[in-house]
Structure formats: structure tokens, C-alpha cells
Write a protein that holds these residues in place. Sequence first.
Motif, short mmCIF file in Angstrom:
data_model
loop_
_atom_site.label_atom_id
_atom_site.label_comp_id
_atom_site.label_asym_id
_atom_site.label_seq_id
_atom_site.Cartn_x
_atom_site.Cartn_y
_atom_site.Cartn_z
N ASP A 22 0.81 -1.15 0.11
CA ASP A 22 -0.02 0.06 -0.16
C ASP A 22 0.93 1.23 -0.04
OD1 ASP A 22 1.01 -0.04 2.50
OD2 ASP A 22 -0.91 -0.47 3.51
N ASP A 56 -2.86 -1.81 -3.05
CA ASP A 56 -3.46 -0.43 -3.65
C ASP A 56 -2.75 0.16 -4.84
OD1 ASP A 56 -1.56 1.08 -2.45
OD2 ASP A 56 -2.58 1.87 -0.88
N SER A 57 -3.45 1.45 -5.23
CA SER A 57 -2.75 2.04 -6.33
C SER A 57 -1.51 2.47 -6.13
CB SER A 57 -3.85 3.33 -6.58
OG SER A 57 -3.90 4.03 -5.42
N SER A 58 -0.97 2.85 -5.00
CA SER A 58 0.29 3.03 -4.65
C SER A 58 1.28 1.91 -4.90
CB SER A 58 0.52 3.43 -3.15
OG SER A 58 -0.12 4.67 -2.82
N VAL A 60 0.49 -0.71 -7.00
CA VAL A 60 0.25 -0.89 -8.54
C VAL A 60 1.41 0.24 -9.00
CG1 VAL A 60 -0.85 -0.34 -10.51
CG2 VAL A 60 -2.13 -1.81 -8.41
N GLY A 61 1.54 1.49 -8.71
CA GLY A 61 2.47 2.37 -9.19
C GLY A 61 3.80 1.97 -9.01
N ILE A 89 -6.92 -7.02 -8.36
CA ILE A 89 -6.55 -5.87 -8.77
C ILE A 89 -5.60 -5.92 -10.10
CG2 ILE A 89 -4.97 -3.59 -8.18
CD1 ILE A 89 -7.55 -4.08 -6.89
N LEU A 93 -6.99 -4.35 -13.59
CA LEU A 93 -6.11 -3.24 -14.32
C LEU A 93 -5.45 -3.83 -15.65
CD1 LEU A 93 -4.84 -1.42 -11.26
CD2 LEU A 93 -6.92 -0.61 -12.70
#
Length: 106
Positions: A22, A56-58, A60-61, A89, A93
Motif C-alpha cells: 500500500d 492498492d494504487s500506490s 500498483v504504481g 486488482i 487493471l
Amino acid sequence: MELRRIDSQKTHLVLVFNGNLDANGSRKAQVQLDEVIADPSHNDVEVDFKHVQFLDSSGVGAIVYLYKRLLERDRNMKIKNVTGQPLEIMTLLHIDQAIPINSIKH
């Protein structure tokens, strides 16, 4: 978040993530990810998600950041042992369309 490096072969590196990927976990792993990118001795990098329960998106980044930087340097990356929410996720994506992913079937 803990990130462990396993040099399985001379040109092959396994990164084992342990914990949630995360915002906090991604921040903790960033220095080590930058070290992996800067070290050209490993042409193949395998990211092991066996011990990651949450992404989470962090996170994934961070994974996309690592992949893109390795790709720029003509290096390879794949992700293995993805299950549960992180797999959902990544599938949602379409990360698997860019980065090879091996998931665990239960």
C-alpha cells in the motif's frame, strides 16, 4: 512491508515482498526498488507476491515503476505467486497484458 532479495542465479534476481503493498509499504520499498533498477547485474527480475495480502494504487504504481525502468534498460520482469485481492486488482487493471504474471490457483 519487507522486501527481500534472493540472487538465485548470476543474472536472475527474485524480489520477495512480505506485507501489504500500500502507500506505506510502497514508500518503504522504494529505496530497494531503486537499487535493483540501478544494479545492471541482474537481467531477469522476478517479483514474488506470495506474502502480499493487499495491493492498492500506490503498490500498483511501484510495480509499474519498477517494470518500466527495467524495460528501459532492456531487462525483464515477471510477477509470480499472486493470489486474492492483489490478483483481482492486477486482473482488473490488465497488468497481466504488460507484465507476465503467474498466479496461484487454489
